[in-house]
Design an enzyme around this catalytic site. Structure first.
Site, PDB file in Angstrom:
ATOM      1  N   THR A   1     -30.578  15.377  24.860  1.00  0.00           N
ATOM      2  CA  THR A   1     -32.019  16.080  25.949  1.00  0.00           C
ATOM      3  C   THR A   1     -31.033  15.797  26.990  1.00  0.00           C
ATOM      4  O   THR A   1     -29.795  16.151  27.034  1.00  0.00           O
ATOM      5  CB  THR A   1     -31.868  14.945  26.098  1.00  0.00           C
ATOM      6  OG1 THR A   1     -31.616  12.846  26.565  1.00  0.00           O
ATOM      7  CG2 THR A   1     -32.372  13.796  24.820  1.00  0.00           C
TER       8      THR A   1
ATOM      9  N   LYS B   1     -34.335  -1.464  16.203  1.00  0.00           N
ATOM     10  CA  LYS B   1     -34.932  -0.611  15.043  1.00  0.00           C
ATOM     11  C   LYS B   1     -35.223  -0.478  13.384  1.00  0.00           C
ATOM     12  O   LYS B   1     -36.056  -0.247  13.122  1.00  0.00           O
ATOM     13  CB  LYS B   1     -34.020   1.201  15.074  1.00  0.00           C
ATOM     14  CG  LYS B   1     -33.940   0.827  16.581  1.00  0.00           C
ATOM     15  CD  LYS B   1     -35.017   1.933  17.112  1.00  0.00           C
ATOM     16  CE  LYS B   1     -35.063   2.217  18.541  1.00  0.00           C
ATOM     17  NZ  LYS B   1     -35.981   2.632  19.330  1.00  0.00           N
TER      18      LYS B   1
ATOM     19  N   ASN C   1     -43.097   4.767  22.006  1.00  0.00           N
ATOM     20  CA  ASN C   1     -41.399   5.427  21.565  1.00  0.00           C
ATOM     21  C   ASN C   1     -40.460   4.880  22.437  1.00  0.00           C
ATOM     22  O   ASN C   1     -39.877   5.329  22.614  1.00  0.00           O
ATOM     23  CB  ASN C   1     -41.810   6.537  22.270  1.00  0.00           C
ATOM     24  CG  ASN C   1     -40.467   7.380  22.409  1.00  0.00           C
ATOM     25  OD1 ASN C   1     -39.872   7.932  21.707  1.00  0.00           O
ATOM     26  ND2 ASN C   1     -40.866   8.005  23.672  1.00  0.00           N
TER      27      ASN C   1
ATOM     28  N   TYR D   1     -29.671  -3.096  19.698  1.00  0.00           N
ATOM     29  CA  TYR D   1     -30.266  -1.788  19.004  1.00  0.00           C
ATOM     30  C   TYR D   1     -30.351  -1.278  17.456  1.00  0.00           C
ATOM     31  O   TYR D   1     -32.083  -1.900  17.047  1.00  0.00           O
ATOM     32  CB  TYR D   1     -29.322  -0.663  19.693  1.00  0.00           C
ATOM     33  CG  TYR D   1     -30.681   0.389  19.436  1.00  0.00           C
ATOM     34  CD1 TYR D   1     -31.084   1.313  20.121  1.00  0.00           C
ATOM     35  CD2 TYR D   1     -29.980   1.621  18.381  1.00  0.00           C
ATOM     36  CE1 TYR D   1     -32.227   2.270  20.801  1.00  0.00           C
ATOM     37  CE2 TYR D   1     -30.786   2.709  18.293  1.00  0.00           C
ATOM     38  CZ  TYR D   1     -31.167   3.143  19.036  1.00  0.00           C
ATOM     39  OH  TYR D   1     -32.212   4.679  19.646  1.00  0.00           O
TER      40      TYR D   1
END
Length: 259
Positions: free
Chosen positions: A198, A167, A96, A163
């Site tokens: 978050t 991914k 993760n 990024y």
């Protein structure tokens, strides 16, 4: 077997990287709530140890923190070996840990590009490889990789080519490993979260601004997700409820990638 029994994680041992806080912590809590013992593999050992104590207390499972730089094959191997030594096996590995850098592609320095690729893609591979070796020997296992909706679409307006590329690589890596390791009774899947609120990003979303306004305008649900909204998918993939599910990448994005 009752359908709900298939979601039980009792007697299982699960490793989650980058689980000291945020999305990873929510994933670890989901598995712990279903009965799994937890190993938190983190570079931030103090926060990881605090999270492990919290999970053990709240869910009545064993929870440990182990230092791990996911870019290090040796660290990943040590985490897997520690898990096997303590719990006698490793049932679930969730890769993760990840980072993002918002830099225009023409301005990205080599070290900035490599920093993202090393954690987000290489780190996932090294974690999966270490777990896969152990799982091949034991004859079963379950690997879940955290990709992103950014592996499916190009985000706008922020510049984040490194990024997005990392991914997207995680998704293809997931499919490749699922096919290679299916004969060993190892399942490999990915989740693709969308924009998530978050503790670290809450104020960012509350304050709004050009980026947030753009993102929400492009989202059918008009809001970011929350870490607990990943938990059901993670528990499904980690448990015996998904024994015929492998090589898939599940978007959890409020339908963002549908438009």
């Amino acid at each position: 077997m009752d359908v709900m029994d298939r979601f039980s994680m009792k007697g299982k041992a699960s490793v989650v990287t980058g689980a000291a806080q945020g999305l990873g912590k929510a994933m670890a809590e989901a598995l712990a709530s279903a009965g799994s013992d937890i190993v938190i593999a983190e570079i931030n050992t103090d926060l990881a140890a605090e999270t492990a104590r919290e999970i053990a207390k709240n869910y009545g499972v064993k929870a440990e923190a182990v230092k791990c730089d996911v870019t290090s094959p040796e660290d990943n191997q040590k985490v897997v070996e520690h898990t096997a030594a303590v719990f006698g096996k490793i049932d679930v590995m969730i890769n993760n840990a990840g980072i993002v850098k918002h830099i225009p592609a023409e301005d990205v320095k080599p070290e900035e590009w490599l920093a993202v690729i090393n954690i987000n893609l290489n780190g996932v591979f090294f974690g999966a490889q270490a777990a896969g070796r152990a799982m091949i020997k034991q004859g079963y296992g379950n690997i879940i990789n955290t990709s992103s909706m950014s592996g499916l679409v190009v985000n706008t307006p922020q510049p984040q080519a490194s990024y997005n590329a990392s991914k997207a690589g995680v998704i293809q890596l997931t499919k490749s490993l699922a096919c290679e390791w299916a004969p060993y009774n190892i399942r490999v899947n990915a989740i693709c979260p969308g924009y998530m609120q978050t503790d670290m990003t809450k104020k960012f979303f509350e304050d709004g601004g050009e980026w947030v306004d753009k993102w929400m305008a492009m989202s059918p649900m008009k809001r970011p997700g929350t870490p607990d909204e990943l938990q059901g998918a993670v528990l499904y993939l980690a448990s015996d409820a998904s024994t015929f599910t492998t090589g898939t990448a599940i978007p959890i994005d409020g339908a963002y990638t549908c438009w």
